[in-house]
Enzyme design. Structure first.
Site, PDB file in Angstrom:
ATOM      1  N   ALA A   1       1.042  -0.882   0.185  1.00 35.06           N
ATOM      2  CA  ALA A   1       0.056  -0.240  -0.025  1.00 35.06           C
ATOM      3  C   ALA A   1       0.766   1.164  -0.413  1.00 35.06           C
ATOM      4  CB  ALA A   1      -1.002  -0.638   1.023  1.00 35.06           C
TER       5      ALA A   1
ATOM      6  N   GLY B   1       1.037   1.318  -4.866  1.00 34.93           N
ATOM      7  CA  GLY B   1      -0.318   0.390  -4.521  1.00 34.93           C
ATOM      8  C   GLY B   1      -1.259   1.428  -4.079  1.00 34.93           C
TER       9      GLY B   1
ATOM     10  N   LYS C   1      17.993   3.393  -9.005  1.00 31.56           N
ATOM     11  CA  LYS C   1      17.569   2.287  -9.116  1.00 31.56           C
ATOM     12  C   LYS C   1      17.628   1.270  -9.927  1.00 31.56           C
ATOM     13  CE  LYS C   1      12.855   1.122  -7.261  1.00 31.56           C
ATOM     14  NZ  LYS C   1      12.091  -0.274  -7.985  1.00 31.56           N
TER      15      LYS C   1
ATOM     16  N   CYS D   1      12.739   5.850  -7.963  1.00 30.41           N
ATOM     17  CA  CYS D   1      13.695   4.858  -9.044  1.00 30.41           C
ATOM     18  C   CYS D   1      14.572   4.803  -9.870  1.00 30.41           C
ATOM     19  CB  CYS D   1      11.602   4.902  -9.897  1.00 30.41           C
ATOM     20  SG  CYS D   1      10.606   4.298  -8.697  1.00 30.41           S
ATOM     21  N   PHE D   2      14.645   5.835 -10.861  1.00 34.80           N
ATOM     22  CA  PHE D   2      15.566   6.284 -11.442  1.00 34.80           C
ATOM     23  C   PHE D   2      16.957   5.884 -10.795  1.00 34.80           C
ATOM     24  CE2 PHE D   2      13.855  10.342 -13.720  1.00 34.80           C
ATOM     25  CZ  PHE D   2      12.539   9.371 -14.343  1.00 34.80           C
TER      26      PHE D   2
ATOM     27  N   THR E   1       8.418  -2.459  -9.696  1.00 37.52           N
ATOM     28  CA  THR E   1       9.286  -2.976 -11.333  1.00 37.52           C
ATOM     29  C   THR E   1      10.552  -3.992 -11.068  1.00 37.52           C
ATOM     30  OG1 THR E   1       9.068  -0.676 -11.343  1.00 37.52           O
ATOM     31  CG2 THR E   1      11.320  -1.897 -12.154  1.00 37.52           C
TER      32      THR E   1
ATOM     33  N   GLU F   1       4.194   0.110 -13.460  1.00 36.41           N
ATOM     34  CA  GLU F   1       3.308   1.777 -13.325  1.00 36.41           C
ATOM     35  C   GLU F   1       4.404   2.241 -13.802  1.00 36.41           C
ATOM     36  OE1 GLU F   1       0.458   1.810 -12.604  1.00 36.41           O
ATOM     37  OE2 GLU F   1       0.607   4.158 -13.459  1.00 36.41           O
TER      38      GLU F   1
ATOM     39  N   PHE G   1      15.896   5.882 -20.187  1.00 31.92           N
ATOM     40  CA  PHE G   1      15.627   7.358 -21.368  1.00 31.92           C
ATOM     41  C   PHE G   1      15.312   8.185 -20.300  1.00 31.92           C
ATOM     42  CE2 PHE G   1      15.412   5.564 -25.705  1.00 31.92           C
ATOM     43  CZ  PHE G   1      15.920   4.003 -25.212  1.00 31.92           C
ATOM     44  N   LEU G   2      14.421   8.621 -19.640  1.00 30.74           N
ATOM     45  CA  LEU G   2      13.849   9.798 -18.933  1.00 30.74           C
ATOM     46  C   LEU G   2      15.294  10.235 -18.051  1.00 30.74           C
ATOM     47  CD1 LEU G   2       9.898   8.447 -17.794  1.00 30.74           C
ATOM     48  CD2 LEU G   2      10.995  10.453 -19.465  1.00 30.74           C
TER      49      LEU G   2
END
Ligand SMILES: NC(=O)c1ccc[n+]([C@@H]2O[C@H](COP(=O)([O-])OP(=O)(O)OC[C@H]3O[C@@H](n4cnc5c(N)ncnc54)[C@H](O)[C@@H]3O)[C@@H](O)[C@H]2O)c1
Length: 456
Positions: free
Chosen positions: A12, A16, A278, A275-276, A131, A160, A225-226
């Site tokens: 969560a 999530g 990792k 995220c990026f 991911t 996601e 890419f981002l």
């Protein structure tokens, strides 16, 4: 309306919570239960103060909660009851053993696979929302389908793409939804079942289906890419500072090329977020694992440039502020990794504060949403950092202000009032290029922006 499909989501968190709230909001015939091992988080999802700040989230949760959206810690019960189980647990970078510092730590992931198997007495569709490294579904299937109950589980990948700060907008109108499945009869049937859920509000042509491995790899590639675009423009910002070019002008014109596009070309002190970094390190690790060291090094350089760019901020401060900031009060405006979120994971502000402390400066941190998380992140140096809710108080008596997060409210401050209360010369370091540098200079500030050389 009668319930046609029952979904349970394990995890969560930032993904999530919002994704499931939107599914419940958009699909009244789907019952959604979000479960987590963290009781406090579930209590917050069930209360008035949600555990994460995300514009528009409160309204979505208010519409669906108690109707067809539920938050619970009864993980076993919710798994047992579901037709489709999403897994959205955290997949941080491994900190120990093989691949430490790069590979994905899949322990939370594997635990959920084993728990699903333990409680199920019928086969289900399992959806990877987290991911994950490419080919994780193969491991998941081996665990799930190696049961002696004769059950068959179909694993789908549904990464996601939401961005924190705009999660609800992204979920309401996604550029695309991606679903990867085995190209077998049962794989395609499971895929169609999930397509039907999203098709409640996403046009079918925006729901893309691929094989499992393409889907898993696409998520890592999209993030790489981002981030690469940000590192590219940030590397050029350093050259701009040496040459008198203006990185915002360069980015604007480069982005007008329709082959390149305008988004993600904003120079700054660097990207953050959970995220990026990792995901790129994970991609790089996978390349090494598959015997492609040159490709691994190529992608890792995106992360290295990012860290270098953030460290450049305090170097610039030293250069401008007579080579010493020891004992100087420095107001740090923003600790969230980006605007419109309270999330501080991998925030560049964290590195900036630590660089300031290394120079024995006195950082004062202010942020409209992220002070609680900032205190947690800086727990080891709490005695050397001041936290201040009021941005004007944070700037009072400071030698310099450094903008680390692009919160709109910082651009709207009364900068004359701030200038009056600061030590002179008063410096502003705009790490996000959101302030009106000319107006600040007129007030009397010494201003330094990212990627703006002295035009002469
Ligand atoms: N945050 C983002 O913007 C974003 C965007 C796209 C994808 N992702 C990916 O989504 C995944 C989740 O990210 P997040 O930011 O939501 O993480 P998060 O840390 O906010 O949430 C993960 C949740 O999973 C729970 N959890 C862990 N193990 C569990 C278990 N065994 N049973 C039940 N609950 C368990 C944790 O308690 C936590 O609340 C990650 O793989 C991430 O890479 C994140």
């Amino acid at each position: 309306m009668s319930i046609k499909t029952k979904i349970t989501c394990i995890g969560a968190g930032y993904v999530g919570g919002p994704t499931m709230a939107v599914i419940a909001d958009k699909c009244e015939d789907v019952r959604v239960t979000v479960v987590d091992i963290n009781q406090a988080r579930i209590d917050a999802w069930n209360g008035d103060a949600l555990p994460i700040f995300e514009p528009g989230l409160d309204e979505v949760v208010a519409r669906a909660r108690g109707r067809n959206l539920f938050f619970s810690t009864d993980i076993a019960g919710a798994i047992k009851d579901a037709d489709i189980v999403f897994v959205s647990v955290n997949t941080p970078t491994k900190t120990f053993g093989h691949g430490a510092g790069k590979a994905s730590d899949l322990q939370y992931w594997e635990k959920t696979a084993r728990q699903i198997l333990e409680v199920c007495d019928e086969g289900k569709i399992i959806v990877e929302k987290s991911t994950l490294p490419v080919r994780t579904a193969a491991a998941m299937e081996r665990i799930l389908n190696s049961n002696d109950k004769g059950l068959h589980f179909e694993v789908l990948s549904n990464p996601e793409f939401l961005a924190e700060g705009t999660a609800i907008r992204d979920l309401f109108a996604p550029d695309r939804v991606l679903i990867g499945s085995h190209q077998t009869e049962s794989g395609l049937a499971a895929c169609e079942k999930l397509v039907e859920v999203y098709a409640h509000w996403v046009p079918r042509e925006n729901i893309l289906t691929t094989n499992l491995w393409s889907s898993e790899l696409t998520k890592l590639t999209a993030n790489a890419f981002l981030a690469q675009r940000i590192s590219s423009i940030n590397s050029i910002s350093a050259l701009c500072e040496r040459t008198g070019a203006d990185v915002d002008e360069v980015a604007h014109v480069v982005g007008r090329d329709s082959r390149i596009g305008a988004k993600f070309l904003k120079a700054s002190i660097g990207f953050g977020g959970s995220c990026f970094k990792k995901d790129i390190l994970n991609l790089s690790y996978l390349c090494e694992y598959y015997g492609l060291p040159e490709v691994a090094a190529y992608w890792e350089s995106v992360v290295k440039i990012n860290e270098w760019q953030t460290h450049r901020m305090v170097s610039t401060m030293l250069e401008r502020m007579f080579n010493t900031i020891a004992g100087k009060r420095i107001a740090v405006l923003g600790f969230a990794f980006k605007a419109n979120t309270g999330d501080t994971r991998e925030s560049p502000a964290n590195l900036v504060v630590r660089d300031l402390l290394n120079e024995r400066a006195l950082p004062v941190v202010t942020d409209p949403k992220a002070i609680p998380d900032a205190k947690r992140d800086l727990a080891d140096v709490l005695d050397r950092v001041v936290f201040e809710e009021d941005v004007y108080k944070a700037c009072e008596g400071a030698h310099a202000v450094v903008v680390c997060t692009e919160w709109k409210c910082f651009a709207e401050l009364d900068w004359k009032k701030i200038h009056a209360g600061m030590e002179k010369p008063a410096f502003v370091f705009d790490g996000r290029n959101i302030l009106d540098a000319a107006a600040l200079a007129k007030i009397g500030f010494e201003v330094a922006c990212i990627g703006k050389g002295k035009a002469d």
